[in-house]
Structure formats: structure tokens, C-alpha cells
Design a protein around this motif. Sequence first.
Motif, PDB file in Angstrom:
ATOM      1  N   LYS A  81      33.922  26.610  36.453  1.00 58.05           N
ATOM      2  CA  LYS A  81      33.193  27.746  35.889  1.00 58.05           C
ATOM      3  C   LYS A  81      33.016  28.813  36.975  1.00 58.05           C
ATOM      4  CE  LYS A  81      30.610  25.752  32.047  1.00 58.05           C
ATOM      5  NZ  LYS A  81      29.285  25.677  31.389  1.00 58.05           N
ATOM      6  N   GLY A  82      33.751  29.894  36.831  1.00 51.89           N
ATOM      7  CA  GLY A  82      33.650  30.973  37.802  1.00 51.89           C
ATOM      8  C   GLY A  82      34.590  32.106  37.460  1.00 51.89           C
ATOM      9  N   GLU A  83      34.516  33.159  38.201  1.00 50.01           N
ATOM     10  CA  GLU A  83      35.445  34.278  38.042  1.00 50.01           C
ATOM     11  C   GLU A  83      35.494  35.069  39.340  1.00 50.01           C
ATOM     12  OE1 GLU A  83      34.216  37.025  35.010  1.00 50.01           O
ATOM     13  OE2 GLU A  83      32.096  36.658  35.386  1.00 50.01           O
ATOM     14  N   THR A  84      36.501  35.902  39.481  1.00 49.45           N
ATOM     15  CA  THR A  84      36.717  36.645  40.711  1.00 49.45           C
ATOM     16  C   THR A  84      35.798  37.861  40.787  1.00 49.45           C
ATOM     17  OG1 THR A  84      38.420  38.032  39.735  1.00 49.45           O
ATOM     18  CG2 THR A  84      39.131  35.938  40.736  1.00 49.45           C
ATOM     19  N   TYR A  85      35.654  38.363  42.030  1.00 50.62           N
ATOM     20  CA  TYR A  85      34.944  39.627  42.193  1.00 50.62           C
ATOM     21  C   TYR A  85      35.560  40.699  41.291  1.00 50.62           C
ATOM     22  CZ  TYR A  85      32.571  38.165  46.571  1.00 50.62           C
ATOM     23  OH  TYR A  85      31.774  37.555  47.500  1.00 50.62           O
ATOM     24  N   ALA A  86      36.883  40.760  41.302  1.00 54.19           N
ATOM     25  CA  ALA A  86      37.582  41.795  40.538  1.00 54.19           C
ATOM     26  C   ALA A  86      37.235  41.714  39.055  1.00 54.19           C
ATOM     27  CB  ALA A  86      39.091  41.649  40.747  1.00 54.19           C
TER      28      ALA A  86
END
Length: 772
Positions: free
Chosen positions: A578-583
Motif C-alpha cells: 500500500k503506497g504510491e510515489t511522490y509523483a
Amino acid sequence: MSESNFFDFAAPAGGVVGQPLDRIDGRAKVTGAARYSAEYPLGGLTYGVFSTSSIAKGRIASIDTTLAMKEPGVLAVFTHLNLPKVAKMPDSPERNNSWSPGQSFLPLMSDEIFYSGQPVALVVADTFERATHAASLVRVSYQAEMPVAGIVDPRAEVYEAKAVQGGRMPGRTRRGNPQAALEQAPVRVTATYTHAMNHHNPMEPSATTAVWEGDRLTVYESTQGVTMTQSALSDMLGLPRDKVRVVTQFLGGGFGCKGSSWPHTVLTAQAARAVGRPVKLVLTRRQMFTSVGHREDQRQTITLGATKEGKLTAILHEKTSSTSMFDEWAESNGKVISMLYECPNFETSYKIARANIMTSTYTRAPGEAPGTFAIECAMDDLADQLGIDPLEIRLRNYAERDPSNGQAWSSKSLKQCYARGAELFGWSKRNPKAGATRQGRYLVGMGMASATYPVHNSQGMARVRIFSDGHAVVQSGATDMGVGTYTVMTQVAADALGLPVERVRFELGDTTLPTAPLSGGSVTAGTVSSAIFMAAQDAKRKVLELASGNKTSPLFGAKPEDITVENGRVFLTKNPAKGETYAAMLEHARLTDIEGSGAGRYGGGYTSPGVNADSKGQGTEKYSMHSFGAHFCEVHVDPELGRVRVTRWVGVHAAGRILNAKTARSQVLGGAIFGIGAALMEATHRDPSWVRYTNADLGDYHIPVSADIPDMQVEFIDEHDSHINAMGVKGIGEIAMVGVAAAVANAIFHATGRRVRELPITPEKLMGAGSV
């Protein structure tokens, strides 16, 4: 966001902080792409050259610029008769001005001559060659007076100083009753140590390029502190600070001579405003000896009182040094003597003598380097008198708390430095008898000395911007003196943001960036790294707020303590899927970038979360904060010629968290080499009658070259200090030199049985040493 309650995102395993990363600015330097202060190509650039005085004391009777003005390409010749006056004269250094003037006297403002080589005219021409030739045509007549050469001059008036080192230390410090303790001490050691005047001699000479655009001034300056220089120019020129911009993207060494504001900078700015074109002025090597200060010539007398077991009971220290005719400035040697070893009774005092020289200034490890030469040689003499090993005498007097103020150390790993250094060096194999070890024709000696340097309280700012394409720009108005600031701050930012190094760009050296302290006193690494760390926490917090408030984000509702950032991706520590990039987070919010800022503290006032803190996060115990280390040296002495060669060197230091193993090692090597030069070679000589420097060039002012230095072994003790700053980083720029001269001198004493107490230790002082 305060430092005592910042969001502590988990750092990824195997971060780049501490790794021996190659210098990020290395390619730019070796290819010539790096621009130093004298290398900016500006339209309409002109060149300034000083004409300097041939006397050391007196007044200008007349000055004729006619011939110079007739030369082709000459725009102006400025003297005290026509140069516009400054809005404010610099204060004396001992007033501890916020912008650190090098001296209170400003040439070209009057007809007075205080020292040889003082600027008496400033020629501006369209080429450097034309300006140089025209400067030689300025004719000056003087009313000369008899100059004073300083403490070497019997006519010098010596008096006790009220304060030293920019007013930071009193002229006399005392604890206990040292005189009474000395009278009762069964063992005493008394000696006087003499230090020649030293000049800094960085590879890059000081340079100023001044450009006016209306009432706005931009200065490309070789300075250790852009903010300091901005403040100095603002005050002296009567300009608002936001009208002055100072840029220093690369610096070719400073060592302290670029750590103050000196006359050539404001004079160049004045000339540029007067001629209406950019002016560049680069000091010649000879002018570097008469324009940016020096380490003063000095004498130290130290007396140790001790028990028959070698336990110190009293230390009495007195220093005498030369200062200028207009300022009182002296290194505070006694502060390191006061705290290095446990001793209940101590006194130090300072005397100064006025001379026809410019004001002396900070030179690498000001006070600590010459101070340790005295105390560390005296400790070896005490050990020799009692038949105790030099390392053992230091252990018997080891200070578990700071003797100067009774405070606990924030951290101290000096015993570990001793032990590891002795192991690496093979100290146990040392023959205790002086003059007893030979290798062929050479006398062989082994010596050691302690090193320490204090943490100077400092604060700075940094800014971090994370962009929607996943890269970050980090900014702070610091200076890289060539020791790796670009590189280590990139590493700090990369780890703090959870980004690869190649996706981080660090920018420094410009007053348009967040304010950072002067790069001096070993404060840059500790202050700027902490500021970047804090700014990164602020930026990450803002990014997480975007995601945690977005119901479509896998990080919805997440808290900072639940998060890890790695390779530009923010994820739940307990559920990495569970996560995502800064972008992605910035894209969802339709933002091109997000910015964080932070203040970093180094030294006093910083308290780690939950460590000796009250409910408001304020420190409940004050600590004495220092780096520590130990030097071990082997020398070979030619008994017939008196020539000394350093043949082996081991240095072990404890300086908190090391940000880059490679650049840190390089910096310590440089400091040790600096100290070896001071021990064996460096001395500025003056003609006693005319008070002119007779060796003001690198042909006659001897400094070490590669052939003078052996392979050197450097290690660091892994040290954790939760009190020093947010990163646990201490400075290493100065400590690398502290104790070096003493280690060399102690090795020479062990080799020859002859104690030399005058620096530098040149061959004539050791010729015939084999007969001892």
C-alpha cells in the motif's frame, strides 16, 4: 515545526549517508566547468589592481596618478583623495560584529599608513595587463616613521588584553588556586613555546567581481560566508540587504582568511559603482600576505604542577602575541588547555603588543592548534620526567566531565581513539628511551598527541522542493570550501527524502537561498545537514497530508509514524504494497511541486525528542560538546643535516555521525598535512627594520608537497550523539589540525632527546642531534 517534535519518517535501510560517495562537483572541477569568483564572463568587464605602500608606518605626503591615467584603457585611478567614502566604517573585530570585519581600518579612506603593502591606489582599466602596468606608474611620497615589528621588537609595548578572539573570551580566566597548588606540587614542568607568524595561502587567491544594476549590487566573492559578506556590504555601502546579492558557488580553500570581510571587497564595489562597469579584482599572491590576515606570531609559557604519579594539580598558562595598531585580536589558546585534562586549578592570561601589521584573524583551529602544541608537548615532558608512557600520562588525567565548566560531555570517545590509534600505529613497540632507536643513519621517533575541537552554536535554514516528476531541489546559502559540502548534503537530502542521489540536486552559495552560517568553526556539516533534514520532514509531511486526506489514495488516513519512504515511493511500513510515489501524489493534487522548509541547530539549544527534555521539549541538562581524536606520528631525523621526515601517520577521530567516509577522510588528511606544515616548514619572515614580509610567495613560504607526506591512515570511531543536532553530526574541519604539531614535536623529541619548542622545527634547530 520544532526540532523536538518533528515527524520522524522511517529511513530506508542501506541509505547513502556515510557511504564513500564520489564528489558530485568533481567532474565540474576537473573539466573546468566550475566557476570560481574570478571566472564569471560579464559584459563590459574591467579589472582592478592595487598599488601598495612601500613603508609600514607614516603618512602619504603626495600622490601623483598622472602617468597612470595617461595609459591606454585606464578608466580611473582611485586614491584617498577621490574614492567615494563608505556609509559606515567596519567595526573592530573584537566587537563581535554580526558580519565579522577582518579589521577596523579601511585603506583609501585617509592618508595614514599602518602596514607595508597597504593599498594606496586602485587602478581600473579595460584589461588586467593595462591595470597592472598603470598601477606601477602611481608615484607616492611618504612621511615615514619608524615601524614596530611586534613581540620580536624590543620597542614593542606589551600589555594585558581585556578580551581575545573577537571578544569571545576574557583576557584572564581562572579556577581554583593555581599558584598555591604549584607551590605544593612535588613535580613541575615549565617551558616557553614560540610560534612563527603563519599565512593561510589557499590555492585560490581572494577575488571580488562587483556588478551594479542601478542601485542593486551583485558580488561574485571568494568568501566562506555569503550572508556575512552581504551584511558587510549592506552596512558599509548604506544599502538595504535585499539590494545586495553575493554568489560563491566554488571556493578554492579558505582556512579562515576568507571567513571575515576584508577591505578589497568593498573597495572593488565602490570602484565598480564609480566607473559604471563591472570590476574584477584578484589579489596577487604577495597581496594575500597583506590583505586577508594571518595567524599571529606568539609565545606561550606553560607550567604544570603534578603529583609523583603524574596527576595534574595545577596549570598556569600565559600567551603573548602581536596585534595591529588599530585592533586587539588574539587567538584564545587557553580554552583548549583549560578543558583537555582533569585539573582542579587553572589560570590563563593574554598579553598583546601593537605592531605595524594588519589585524590577525582566524586560522584553521584558532587557539586550539597552538594551544595544544603547548599543553601536549608539556604533557610529554611531564611523562618523560616521571618515566611514564606518554599515552598513559594522558589516561591518568582523562577528564570524565569538562573541567572548565563541570558539564557532562554530550559524547566523548577519546579513550577509544587512543586505543584504536595505538593499535593501528603499534605504539606498544615504542622504545621508551629517547634517542635510542635508529634505522640506518636516521634517528627514529614516535610521538602522539590528543585532539579536540568545540561545537560552536549555530543555526541555519534550508528549503526542499519535491517536483511532480519525482526529483527534488534542495537549497541552503552555505559555502563549499572544497571539502565536499555539495556531496554530503545531497546524501543527507537523498536519505531524508527517500530518493536516489541522482534525483536530488543541492544548490548553495547564493544569498537568494535560505540563510546558512559562515563556513568556519566546523559548523557547516552539523548546521546545514540538520536544516536539510528538518526541511525534508516538512516537505514529506505536506505530501503525506495530500495522500492521507485523499479517499482514493492507498495511504488514506495514514500517519507519519506509519510511513516509510524509499526510492521516491511512500508506503505503509507494515504493508509495503500500500503506497504510491511522490509523483502520483502530486499529480492527484494537480500540483507541480511542493515545498518544505526547516531550521537546523548545531550545538546549544538542540534536544532530541524525549532525551533529557521537559514537557516543552526544552533541554534539562546542559552539555559540553566537542569532537575528540588522537594523532600518532613516526619521524626519521637526519642527525647531521637536521632534516625531519614524517614517515608514518595514524589519526583516529570521534566526530559523531560521519556523512561521507571518503570526503571525511580527505578532510582529515588535509588538516593533518596543514599541521605538519606548521610544525616543520611554515613561517612568515619580516625585515625587523622595515617590517616587510621577505618571503611573501610560495617559492619562499614553504608548505608541504606530496613528497613530504607519507601514506596516512585515518579512521573514525562510530559515535552517536543525541544532543548535538538532528543528525548527530559534529564538525571535522578544525580537529584534523589540532594536536598535529605537538605529535610531530613529540616524535622528534623521542628520536633525538632534544626538545624543540619553537615552530617551525627547521633543520638548523636539530643539526648535531645525534650527539645528544
